[in-house]
Design a protein around this motif. Structure first.
Motif, PDB file in Angstrom:
ATOM      1  N   LEU A 146      -9.114  -1.194   3.582  1.00  0.00           N
ATOM      2  CA  LEU A 146      -8.348  -0.963   4.803  1.00  0.00           C
ATOM      3  C   LEU A 146      -6.841  -1.023   4.612  1.00  0.00           C
ATOM      4  O   LEU A 146      -6.090  -1.008   5.595  1.00  0.00           O
ATOM      5  N   ARG A 147      -6.361  -1.066   3.385  1.00  0.00           N
ATOM      6  CA  ARG A 147      -4.910  -1.051   3.152  1.00  0.00           C
ATOM      7  C   ARG A 147      -4.327   0.293   3.602  1.00  0.00           C
ATOM      8  O   ARG A 147      -4.973   1.335   3.493  1.00  0.00           O
ATOM      9  N   LEU A 165     -13.230  -5.217   1.770  1.00  0.00           N
ATOM     10  CA  LEU A 165     -12.751  -4.605   3.010  1.00  0.00           C
ATOM     11  C   LEU A 165     -11.222  -4.628   3.085  1.00  0.00           C
ATOM     12  O   LEU A 165     -10.600  -3.678   3.571  1.00  0.00           O
ATOM     13  N   TRP A 166     -10.614  -5.716   2.598  1.00  0.00           N
ATOM     14  CA  TRP A 166      -9.148  -5.789   2.595  1.00  0.00           C
ATOM     15  C   TRP A 166      -8.564  -4.672   1.736  1.00  0.00           C
ATOM     16  O   TRP A 166      -7.580  -4.033   2.087  1.00  0.00           O
ATOM     17  N   LEU A 167      -9.196  -4.415   0.574  1.00  0.00           N
ATOM     18  CA  LEU A 167      -8.730  -3.334  -0.303  1.00  0.00           C
ATOM     19  C   LEU A 167      -8.958  -1.966   0.339  1.00  0.00           C
ATOM     20  O   LEU A 167      -8.126  -1.056   0.203  1.00  0.00           O
ATOM     21  N   LYS A 190     -17.339  -9.248   0.058  1.00  0.00           N
ATOM     22  CA  LYS A 190     -17.228  -8.083   0.939  1.00  0.00           C
ATOM     23  C   LYS A 190     -15.948  -8.132   1.771  1.00  0.00           C
ATOM     24  O   LYS A 190     -15.359  -7.090   2.082  1.00  0.00           O
ATOM     25  N   ALA A 191     -15.478  -9.353   2.101  1.00  0.00           N
ATOM     26  CA  ALA A 191     -14.207  -9.466   2.821  1.00  0.00           C
ATOM     27  C   ALA A 191     -13.061  -8.977   1.939  1.00  0.00           C
ATOM     28  O   ALA A 191     -12.144  -8.277   2.407  1.00  0.00           O
ATOM     29  N   ALA A 192     -13.099  -9.339   0.650  1.00  0.00           N
ATOM     30  CA  ALA A 192     -12.053  -8.873  -0.270  1.00  0.00           C
ATOM     31  C   ALA A 192     -12.105  -7.354  -0.421  1.00  0.00           C
ATOM     32  O   ALA A 192     -11.065  -6.675  -0.437  1.00  0.00           O
TER      33      ALA A 192
END
Length: 564
Positions: A50-51, A46-48, A42-44
């Motif tokens: 929020l780019r 979220l990174w995608l 889920k962290a990965a």
């Protein structure tokens, strides 16, 4: 447990009580591992998500599409929680409006490079929206299109096909990267997986938390694809593939494709369905107004308006639609007198226009009218019970023991509530007698045999009241031997025989009803089975009617009139 709770909140973004079956147990190893893995995934994601969006020129439609896509992502991540606090009908309407706008903009913004592909996508979008409209109709209690499994499967298949065609259109457009397309195909796979999980829930779920954690992480895939689609919208924007002169016609056509199936699903008011008919299960347990949500009150009124009691026809005919019944009900609330109520029910086709409707039925459709004169009808069950308990306690407090210095082996003082319309009196009876009902019936038959107003039926004695009252103060006392007669101050004193066959003699209590003693009554058969004497003292004054019942062992079967 504190560490487990924080791990759950950090990964699942919800309080532990929402997902844990047992709050006093620690997670097992598979659940802990699943949470750690889900946290990384889920962290990965979220990174995608929020780019930062890619810069570049955009026309008005493209800007609108980007805003709606980011709104949808925010809805999936955060806004679902406040919206969940609203009515399900509002949420379903919001979903339908949001995806209708998205699908229309997808048709206008994506360069499909094929009229056939665009038309096919429009058709699948319409099926997807029809499924959402069907959910909205279900929340509105209107006839649904997907009322059987076949139609529901077609609508779900249309939703999956709409995603597939959108990703195909993105690939043909050329402005979206390979990563965005991969996210789109992953969305298609997750959609198919979700359908399979719903269909095979009993086989796939073992009752643990691991499956739910995995599906929750998988639920972020659509947000990744939507965010990537919004981020890359301005990349390599070229001229539109349709002539400017035909833009308006195409816009109208696409809007028609998306909206006409939805319009066809909404039935007109005249063909409204019937929630309750004479064949429906009866509504004997009438709910309290204060316990119902505003959205549930109309259904409660319809149930009471259509119910049949012992073959008696309902107030409103079964052929009358729900909306018409509700309208006539509100008209009854405004009626000035019985004559106007009769006219309204006659227009409605009622078979019982002279019966009218009671305030406790009309309160569901016009609480502001009924509540102005009958505020007690607006209470919840808990509020009504509290009010009844307070009323009974106040009535009991008004009653005093007329022989305070003469203590019985067993005694009690309470208000005895009579049936308002013609209750002959109260019983002193043996409730354990196998023939208790016959004895009570015999005592009732004999209560008017003479002017003492006391009917004797073996194990039951019916004591009548001398005034036209709805309640009276009652004191009961049991003695081991006959107490002094003490007739002074009393209007009537009579003594009769009574028998206890089970070792019990008592007075009925209210016990949740409307008739009976307002406080617990003792067992007056202090020597168990056998014959007893029952002496009744009665007097009436400005404060009301007061009774004293004295019971003591005695074998005599004579009736004695001690006063007057």
């Amino acid at each position: 447990m504190i560490g487990d709770a924080w791990l759950w909140v950090a990964v699942e973004w919800s309080p532990p009580s929402y997902g844990l079956p047992f709050t006093d147990q620690e997670f097992d190893t598979p659940t802990t591992v699943a949470l750690v893995v889900a946290a990384v995934v889920k962290a990965a994601f979220l990174w995608l998500i929020l780019r930062a969006p890619a810069p570049g020129p955009m026309d008005r439609r493209t800007k609108a599409l980007r805003r709606l896509l980011y709104l949808t992502v925010a809805y999936d991540l955060v806004l679902w929680y406040p919206l969940a606090l609203l009515l399900d009908t509002v949420v379903a309407a919001f979903d339908l409006a949001l995806w209708t706008s998205l699908n229309v903009l997808f048709l206008l913004v994506i360069r499909w490079r094929s009229r056939a592909l665009r038309a096919t996508a429009g058709t699948m979008f319409a099926l997807e929206l029809a499924g959402m409209a069907d959910a909205l109709l279900d929340e509105l209690d209107l006839p649904e299109l997907g009322s059987n499994d076949a139609v529901g499967f077609v609508l779900a298949l249309g939703g999956a096909a709409a995603i597939v065609l959108t990703v195909v259109g993105q690939r043909r457009d050329g402005r979206w990267s390979r990563g965005t397309l991969v996210a789109g195909w992953a969305f298609v796979g997750s959609f198919a997986l979700m359908i399979s999980v719903v269909a095979l829930a009993d086989m796939l779920f073992s009752g643990g938390l691991v499956e739910g954690i995995a599906l929750d992480a998988l639920g972020l895939v659509p947000a990744v694809w939507l965010a990537a689609t919004a981020r890359e919208l301005p990349t390599d924007i070229g001229p539109a593939d349709r002539p400017p002169a035909r833009r308006r016609e195409l816009r109208v056509a696409m809007a028609a494709v998306a909206l006409l199936p939805i319009v066809a699903l909404v039935h007109p008011e005249q063909s409204a369905h019937h929630s309750f008919t004479g064949a429906s299960p009866p509504c004997y347990d009438q709910p309290h107004f204060g316990d119902l949500k505003p959205s549930e009150r109309d259904a409660a009124f319809l149930c009471q308006a259509r119910i049949r009691y012992s073959g008696v026809p309902p107030i409103f005919p079964d052929t009358l639609p729900d909306q018409a019944v509700l309208a006539y009900g509100r008209a009854l609330c405004r009626a000035k007198d019985r004559e106007e109520e009769r006219e309204i029910l006659t227009r409605a086709g009622s078979e019982r226009p002279d019966s009218g409707m009671d305030p406790w039925d009309l309160v569901y459709v016009c609480p502001e009218v009924v509540g102005a004169t009958r505020p007690e009808l607006l209470r919840s069950a808990e509020e009504q019970k509290a009010a009844n308990d307070a009323y009974i306690a106040e009535a009991n407090a008004r009653c005093r023991d007329p022989w305070p210095r003469t203590k019985g082996v067993a005694q009690a003082t309470a208000n005895y509530f009579l049936f308002v319309d013609g209750d002959p009196g109260y019983l002193v009876q043996d409730p354990g007698d196998k023939a208790a009902e016959q004895a009570a019936g015999l005592a009732m038959d004999r209560v008017y045999d003479d002017d003492t107003l006391i009917g004797v039926g073996g194990s039951a004695v019916l004591v009548g009241h001398v005034e036209d009252v709805s309640d009276l103060c009652l004191t009961v006392k049991a003695f081991r031997a006959a107490p002094p007669r003490r007739v002074a101050g009393w209007d009537y004193v009579n003594e009769v025989p009574i028998v206890s066959r089970s070792g019990q003699l008592t007075v009925p209590e209210m016990d949740g009803g409307d008739v009976g003693a307002g406080a617990p009554m003792p067992n007056l058969a202090i020597r168990g089975k056998g014959r007893y004497r029952l002496r009744v003292y009665v007097r009436a004054d400005d404060s009301g009617e007061q009774h004293l019942v004295v019971v003591f062992p005695g074998a005599s079967r004579k009736r004695l009139q001690l006063k007057p």
